[in-house]
Design a protein around this motif. Structure first.
Motif, PDB file in Angstrom:
ATOM      1  N   HIS A 141      10.277 -34.257  21.295  1.00 24.39           N
ATOM      2  CA  HIS A 141      10.397 -32.877  21.775  1.00 24.39           C
ATOM      3  C   HIS A 141      11.163 -32.091  20.711  1.00 24.39           C
ATOM      4  O   HIS A 141      11.583 -32.664  19.705  1.00 24.39           O
ATOM      5  CB  HIS A 141      11.188 -32.819  23.089  1.00 24.39           C
ATOM      6  CG  HIS A 141      10.609 -33.651  24.192  1.00 24.39           C
ATOM      7  ND1 HIS A 141       9.667 -33.173  25.065  1.00 24.39           N
ATOM      8  CD2 HIS A 141      10.849 -34.932  24.559  1.00 24.39           C
ATOM      9  CE1 HIS A 141       9.344 -34.127  25.932  1.00 24.39           C
ATOM     10  NE2 HIS A 141      10.039 -35.214  25.648  1.00 24.39           N
ATOM     11  N   CYS A 163      11.026 -26.082  24.685  1.00 25.37           N
ATOM     12  CA  CYS A 163      10.597 -27.206  23.875  1.00 25.37           C
ATOM     13  C   CYS A 163       9.625 -26.650  22.831  1.00 25.37           C
ATOM     14  O   CYS A 163       8.678 -25.951  23.177  1.00 25.37           O
ATOM     15  CB  CYS A 163       9.910 -28.274  24.714  1.00 25.37           C
ATOM     16  SG  CYS A 163       9.357 -29.642  23.681  1.00 25.37           S
ATOM     17  N   GLU A 184       7.882 -28.508  20.577  1.00 30.44           N
ATOM     18  CA  GLU A 184       7.019 -29.561  20.023  1.00 30.44           C
ATOM     19  C   GLU A 184       6.071 -29.981  21.133  1.00 30.44           C
ATOM     20  O   GLU A 184       6.532 -30.395  22.209  1.00 30.44           O
ATOM     21  CB  GLU A 184       7.893 -30.747  19.593  1.00 30.44           C
ATOM     22  CG  GLU A 184       7.156 -31.824  18.835  1.00 30.44           C
ATOM     23  CD  GLU A 184       6.820 -31.406  17.417  1.00 30.44           C
ATOM     24  OE1 GLU A 184       7.712 -30.959  16.704  1.00 30.44           O
ATOM     25  OE2 GLU A 184       5.640 -31.519  17.061  1.00 30.44           O
ATOM     26  N   CYS A 186       4.353 -31.752  23.686  1.00 29.54           N
ATOM     27  CA  CYS A 186       4.843 -33.049  24.161  1.00 29.54           C
ATOM     28  C   CYS A 186       4.119 -33.507  25.417  1.00 29.54           C
ATOM     29  O   CYS A 186       4.632 -34.322  26.177  1.00 29.54           O
ATOM     30  CB  CYS A 186       6.344 -32.970  24.417  1.00 29.54           C
ATOM     31  SG  CYS A 186       6.788 -31.755  25.661  1.00 29.54           S
ATOM     32  N   HIS A 242       4.194 -29.398  28.633  1.00 29.50           N
ATOM     33  CA  HIS A 242       5.032 -28.926  27.518  1.00 29.50           C
ATOM     34  C   HIS A 242       5.412 -27.451  27.691  1.00 29.50           C
ATOM     35  O   HIS A 242       6.561 -27.055  27.498  1.00 29.50           O
ATOM     36  CB  HIS A 242       4.277 -29.141  26.203  1.00 29.50           C
ATOM     37  CG  HIS A 242       4.768 -28.302  25.070  1.00 29.50           C
ATOM     38  ND1 HIS A 242       5.986 -28.513  24.460  1.00 29.50           N
ATOM     39  CD2 HIS A 242       4.211 -27.232  24.439  1.00 29.50           C
ATOM     40  CE1 HIS A 242       6.149 -27.612  23.500  1.00 29.50           C
ATOM     41  NE2 HIS A 242       5.094 -26.831  23.468  1.00 29.50           N
ATOM     42  N   MET A 299       8.406 -26.688  29.760  1.00 34.89           N
ATOM     43  CA  MET A 299       9.665 -27.383  29.471  1.00 34.89           C
ATOM     44  C   MET A 299      10.685 -26.378  28.950  1.00 34.89           C
ATOM     45  O   MET A 299      11.086 -26.412  27.792  1.00 34.89           O
ATOM     46  CB  MET A 299       9.409 -28.490  28.443  1.00 34.89           C
ATOM     47  CG  MET A 299      10.528 -29.494  28.382  1.00 34.89           C
ATOM     48  SD  MET A 299      10.032 -30.904  27.405  1.00 34.89           S
ATOM     49  CE  MET A 299      11.633 -31.542  26.955  1.00 34.89           C
TER      50      MET A 299
HETATM   51 CU   LIG Z   1       8.822 -31.321  25.091  1.00 31.27          CU
END
Ligand SMILES: [Cu+2]
Length: 290
Positions: free
Chosen positions: A198, A233, A235, A237, A241, A244
Protein backbone atom coordinates in the motif's frame (compact mmCIF):
# COMPACT_ATOMS: atom_id res chain seq x y z
CA UNK A 1 7.33 35.63 -57.27
CA UNK A 2 6.99 34.65 -53.65
CA UNK A 3 8.17 37.09 -50.96
CA UNK A 4 8.17 34.67 -48.06
CA UNK A 5 10.88 35.73 -45.61
CA UNK A 6 13.21 33.20 -44.09
CA UNK A 7 14.27 32.63 -40.47
CA UNK A 8 17.85 33.47 -41.31
CA UNK A 9 17.27 37.19 -41.13
CA UNK A 10 20.47 37.68 -43.07
CA UNK A 11 19.03 38.91 -46.35
CA UNK A 12 18.81 42.49 -47.48
CA UNK A 13 16.10 44.41 -45.65
CA UNK A 14 15.30 41.38 -43.50
CA UNK A 15 14.46 42.32 -39.88
CA UNK A 16 16.65 40.92 -37.12
CA UNK A 17 14.38 38.08 -36.07
CA UNK A 18 16.71 36.80 -33.35
CA UNK A 19 16.73 40.18 -31.61
CA UNK A 20 12.95 40.53 -31.92
CA UNK A 21 12.40 37.07 -30.44
CA UNK A 22 14.84 37.82 -27.61
CA UNK A 23 13.02 41.06 -26.78
CA UNK A 24 9.59 39.38 -26.84
CA UNK A 25 10.95 36.57 -24.68
CA UNK A 26 12.43 39.04 -22.18
CA UNK A 27 9.10 40.92 -21.98
CA UNK A 28 7.20 37.64 -21.49
CA UNK A 29 9.60 36.51 -18.76
CA UNK A 30 9.54 39.83 -16.89
CA UNK A 31 5.72 39.74 -16.82
CA UNK A 32 5.20 35.99 -16.29
CA UNK A 33 7.80 35.26 -13.60
CA UNK A 34 6.31 37.50 -10.86
CA UNK A 35 2.81 36.25 -11.78
CA UNK A 36 3.93 32.62 -11.44
CA UNK A 37 5.81 33.17 -8.18
CA UNK A 38 3.54 35.64 -6.38
CA UNK A 39 0.07 35.02 -7.86
CA UNK A 40 -0.01 31.32 -8.77
CA UNK A 41 2.76 30.25 -6.35
CA UNK A 42 0.78 30.61 -3.09
CA UNK A 43 -1.94 28.34 -4.51
CA UNK A 44 0.39 25.44 -5.23
CA UNK A 45 0.02 22.55 -2.77
CA UNK A 46 0.97 21.21 -0.29
CA UNK A 47 0.99 24.64 1.42
CA UNK A 48 2.49 25.14 4.88
CA UNK A 49 0.69 22.65 7.11
CA UNK A 50 3.98 21.09 8.16
CA UNK A 51 7.69 21.78 7.86
CA UNK A 52 7.94 19.08 5.18
CA UNK A 53 4.89 20.37 3.26
CA UNK A 54 6.37 23.87 3.27
CA UNK A 55 9.64 22.47 1.83
CA UNK A 56 7.74 20.70 -0.95
CA UNK A 57 5.69 23.82 -1.64
CA UNK A 58 8.88 25.87 -2.03
CA UNK A 59 10.41 23.30 -4.36
CA UNK A 60 7.28 23.33 -6.51
CA UNK A 61 7.44 27.14 -6.77
CA UNK A 62 11.17 27.04 -7.65
CA UNK A 63 10.51 24.43 -10.37
CA UNK A 64 7.65 26.52 -11.74
CA UNK A 65 9.87 29.63 -11.76
CA UNK A 66 12.66 27.71 -13.54
CA UNK A 67 10.26 26.27 -16.12
CA UNK A 68 8.53 29.59 -16.92
CA UNK A 69 11.26 31.14 -19.13
CA UNK A 70 11.80 27.81 -20.91
CA UNK A 71 8.11 27.41 -21.72
CA UNK A 72 8.04 31.13 -22.59
CA UNK A 73 10.85 30.77 -25.15
CA UNK A 74 8.99 27.93 -26.86
CA UNK A 75 5.67 29.80 -26.92
CA UNK A 76 7.25 33.07 -28.10
CA UNK A 77 9.22 31.31 -30.83
CA UNK A 78 6.17 29.41 -32.08
CA UNK A 79 3.99 32.51 -31.93
CA UNK A 80 6.61 34.51 -33.82
CA UNK A 81 7.24 31.80 -36.41
CA UNK A 82 3.53 31.24 -37.07
CA UNK A 83 2.90 34.97 -37.42
CA UNK A 84 5.98 36.26 -39.26
CA UNK A 85 7.00 33.30 -41.40
CA UNK A 86 3.52 32.35 -42.48
CA UNK A 87 3.17 31.81 -46.22
CA UNK A 88 0.61 34.43 -47.22
CA UNK A 89 0.71 33.78 -50.96
CA UNK A 90 -1.67 31.40 -52.72
CA UNK A 91 1.30 29.57 -54.04
CA UNK A 92 2.58 26.56 -52.11
CA UNK A 93 6.27 27.12 -51.74
CA UNK A 94 8.88 25.07 -50.04
CA UNK A 95 11.08 26.79 -47.47
CA UNK A 96 14.83 26.67 -47.48
CA UNK A 97 16.36 23.35 -46.43
CA UNK A 98 16.83 22.89 -42.67
CA UNK A 99 20.41 22.71 -41.51
CA UNK A 100 21.78 22.15 -38.04
CA UNK A 101 23.06 25.09 -36.06
CA UNK A 102 26.01 24.00 -33.89
CA UNK A 103 25.99 27.29 -31.95
CA UNK A 104 22.35 26.97 -30.86
CA UNK A 105 22.80 23.26 -30.12
CA UNK A 106 25.85 23.94 -27.95
CA UNK A 107 24.12 26.76 -26.08
CA UNK A 108 21.03 24.62 -25.47
CA UNK A 109 23.11 21.66 -24.31
CA UNK A 110 25.07 23.87 -21.91
CA UNK A 111 22.00 25.69 -20.56
CA UNK A 112 19.98 22.51 -19.99
CA UNK A 113 22.96 20.78 -18.34
CA UNK A 114 23.50 23.71 -15.98
CA UNK A 115 19.76 23.87 -15.19
CA UNK A 116 19.42 20.17 -14.43
CA UNK A 117 22.60 20.02 -12.34
CA UNK A 118 21.69 23.20 -10.45
CA UNK A 119 18.21 21.86 -9.61
CA UNK A 120 19.65 18.47 -8.60
CA UNK A 121 22.16 20.21 -6.30
CA UNK A 122 19.43 22.44 -4.87
CA UNK A 123 17.25 19.40 -4.09
CA UNK A 124 20.06 17.28 -2.66
CA UNK A 125 21.43 20.05 -0.45
CA UNK A 126 17.89 20.85 0.74
CA UNK A 127 17.20 17.21 1.56
CA UNK A 128 20.46 16.24 3.22
CA UNK A 129 21.43 19.64 4.62
CA UNK A 130 18.19 20.13 6.52
CA UNK A 131 17.78 18.99 10.08
CA UNK A 132 14.15 18.02 9.81
CA UNK A 133 13.91 14.82 7.78
CA UNK A 134 11.83 14.19 4.71
CA UNK A 135 8.11 13.52 4.37
CA UNK A 136 8.85 10.86 1.77
CA UNK A 137 9.50 7.27 2.90
CA UNK A 138 13.25 6.61 3.10
CA UNK A 139 13.33 2.95 4.13
CA UNK A 140 14.57 1.64 7.48
CA UNK A 141 17.77 3.78 7.57
CA UNK A 142 16.80 7.33 6.61
CA UNK A 143 19.53 9.64 5.35
CA UNK A 144 17.52 12.80 5.93
CA UNK A 145 16.39 12.94 9.55
CA UNK A 146 15.97 15.35 12.44
CA UNK A 147 19.04 15.99 14.62
CA UNK A 148 19.83 13.20 17.09
CA UNK A 149 18.88 15.43 20.02
CA UNK A 150 15.37 15.97 18.65
CA UNK A 151 12.65 14.19 20.57
CA UNK A 152 10.35 12.36 18.18
CA UNK A 153 6.95 10.77 18.61
CA UNK A 154 6.94 7.37 16.90
CA UNK A 155 3.74 6.41 15.15
CA UNK A 156 3.45 3.15 13.30
CA UNK A 157 1.25 3.18 10.23
CA UNK A 158 -0.09 -0.26 9.33
CA UNK A 159 -1.77 -0.80 5.98
CA UNK A 160 -3.98 -3.75 5.21
CA UNK A 161 -6.71 -4.49 2.69
CA UNK A 162 -8.45 -2.03 3.01
CA UNK A 163 -7.89 0.10 6.07
CA UNK A 164 -5.23 1.88 8.08
CA UNK A 165 -4.32 1.31 11.71
CA UNK A 166 -2.03 3.50 13.79
CA UNK A 167 0.06 2.29 16.67
CA UNK A 168 1.62 4.48 19.35
CA UNK A 169 4.52 2.55 20.94
CA UNK A 170 5.19 5.31 23.49
CA UNK A 171 1.67 4.85 24.87
CA UNK A 172 1.72 1.15 25.66
CA UNK A 173 1.51 0.13 21.99
CA UNK A 174 -2.15 1.12 21.72
CA UNK A 175 -3.58 0.73 18.20
CA UNK A 176 -6.24 3.10 16.93
CA UNK A 177 -8.25 3.32 13.71
CA UNK A 178 -7.69 7.09 13.58
CA UNK A 179 -4.50 9.11 13.27
CA UNK A 180 -4.10 12.05 15.61
CA UNK A 181 -0.85 14.02 15.82
CA UNK A 182 0.22 16.76 18.21
CA UNK A 183 1.00 20.15 16.72
CA UNK A 184 4.64 21.33 16.58
CA UNK A 185 6.03 17.90 17.42
CA UNK A 186 8.46 15.80 15.43
CA UNK A 187 6.70 12.65 14.29
CA UNK A 188 8.53 9.59 12.99
CA UNK A 189 6.22 7.39 10.95
CA UNK A 190 7.12 3.71 10.66
CA UNK A 191 5.07 2.56 7.69
CA UNK A 192 4.45 -1.13 7.06
CA UNK A 193 1.78 -3.51 5.80
CA UNK A 194 0.15 -6.74 6.85
CA UNK A 195 -0.64 -8.05 3.37
CA UNK A 196 0.12 -6.37 0.04
CA UNK A 197 1.93 -3.15 -0.90
CA UNK A 198 0.00 0.00 0.00
CA UNK A 199 1.13 3.61 0.11
CA UNK A 200 0.43 5.95 3.01
CA UNK A 201 -0.32 9.32 1.49
CA UNK A 202 -1.26 12.43 3.47
CA UNK A 203 -0.41 15.14 0.96
CA UNK A 204 -1.72 18.04 3.04
CA UNK A 205 1.04 17.42 5.59
CA UNK A 206 3.60 16.46 2.90
CA UNK A 207 3.88 12.74 3.69
CA UNK A 208 3.98 9.79 1.31
CA UNK A 209 5.55 6.42 2.10
CA UNK A 210 5.06 2.95 0.67
CA UNK A 211 3.68 0.35 3.08
CA UNK A 212 5.49 -2.88 2.26
CA UNK A 213 5.04 -6.15 4.18
CA UNK A 214 8.16 -7.03 6.17
CA UNK A 215 9.61 -3.56 5.73
CA UNK A 216 9.94 -0.54 8.03
CA UNK A 217 9.60 2.59 5.90
CA UNK A 218 10.42 5.74 7.86
CA UNK A 219 9.08 9.22 7.06
CA UNK A 220 9.07 12.38 9.16
CA UNK A 221 6.64 15.20 9.70
CA UNK A 222 6.40 18.20 11.96
CA UNK A 223 2.86 19.58 11.69
CA UNK A 224 2.58 23.32 12.13
CA UNK A 225 -1.19 23.82 11.93
CA UNK A 226 -4.11 22.22 13.72
CA UNK A 227 -5.98 20.84 10.72
CA UNK A 228 -7.77 17.72 9.55
CA UNK A 229 -6.14 16.07 6.59
CA UNK A 230 -6.92 13.33 4.10
CA UNK A 231 -5.18 9.96 4.27
CA UNK A 232 -5.33 7.87 1.13
CA UNK A 233 -3.79 4.72 -0.20
CA UNK A 234 -1.69 5.68 -3.23
CA UNK A 235 -0.88 2.17 -4.47
CA UNK A 236 -3.39 0.00 -6.26
CA UNK A 237 -3.96 -2.71 -3.68
CA UNK A 238 -7.03 -4.66 -4.69
CA UNK A 239 -10.77 -4.36 -5.12
CA UNK A 240 -11.49 -1.69 -2.50
CA UNK A 241 -8.28 0.31 -2.96
CA UNK A 242 -10.34 3.37 -3.85
CA UNK A 243 -12.08 3.21 -0.47
CA UNK A 244 -8.88 2.94 1.55
CA UNK A 245 -9.04 6.45 2.91
CA UNK A 246 -9.64 8.15 6.20
CA UNK A 247 -9.13 11.52 7.87
CA UNK A 248 -6.29 12.45 10.20
CA UNK A 249 -6.17 15.27 12.70
CA UNK A 250 -3.49 17.58 14.06
CA UNK A 251 -4.39 18.76 17.57
CA UNK A 252 -2.77 20.99 20.16
CA UNK A 253 -0.44 19.12 22.51
CA UNK A 254 -3.07 19.32 25.28
CA UNK A 255 -5.78 18.03 22.95
CA UNK A 256 -3.54 15.17 21.86
CA UNK A 257 -2.73 14.25 25.48
CA UNK A 258 -6.45 14.02 26.28
CA UNK A 259 -7.18 12.02 23.10
CA UNK A 260 -4.37 9.50 23.57
CA UNK A 261 -5.31 8.99 27.24
CA UNK A 262 -8.87 8.20 26.08
CA UNK A 263 -7.58 5.71 23.49
CA UNK A 264 -5.33 3.98 26.00
CA UNK A 265 -8.31 3.56 28.35
CA UNK A 266 -10.73 2.59 25.55
CA UNK A 267 -8.51 -0.13 24.03
CA UNK A 268 -6.97 -1.34 27.30
CA UNK A 269 -8.73 -4.68 27.05
CA UNK A 270 -7.52 -5.26 23.48
CA UNK A 271 -4.00 -3.83 23.69
CA UNK A 272 -2.87 -6.53 26.11
CA UNK A 273 -3.58 -9.20 23.47
CA UNK A 274 -1.63 -7.44 20.73
CA UNK A 275 1.83 -8.76 19.88
CA UNK A 276 4.66 -6.64 21.26
CA UNK A 277 5.47 -3.60 19.13
CA UNK A 278 7.76 -4.35 16.22
CA UNK A 279 8.48 -2.08 13.30
CA UNK A 280 7.45 -4.52 10.57
CA UNK A 281 5.07 -7.38 9.92
CA UNK A 282 5.51 -10.47 7.83
CA UNK A 283 2.64 -12.01 5.97
CA UNK A 284 1.29 -14.85 8.08
CA UNK A 285 0.63 -18.04 6.11
CA UNK A 286 -2.96 -19.18 6.36
CA UNK A 287 -3.31 -22.14 8.68
CA UNK A 288 -4.99 -25.06 6.96
CA UNK A 289 -8.04 -26.48 8.66
CA UNK A 290 -7.16 -30.01 9.70
CU1 LIG B 1 -3.98 0.08 -0.23
Amino acid sequence: MSTVSTPSGGGTGEPRHGVRIAVLWAVFTVIAMPLMIFVLGPHIPPFDNSVQAEDQHQVNVVLLAAATPIAGLIWVYFGYALTVWRNRSDEIVDGPPLTSDPKIQTIWLAVSTVLVLALATYGTVGLLGSSHGAGGGQGPSPLSKPGSATKVLQVQVIGQQWMWTFRYPAYGGVETPTLVLPDNTWVEFHVTSLDVVHSFWAYEIGVKADAVPGSDNIAYVKPTRTISFQIRCAELCGLWHGHMNTTGQVMSQAGFNTWIAQQVAKYKGVTKYLPPYRDYYYVQPLRRAS
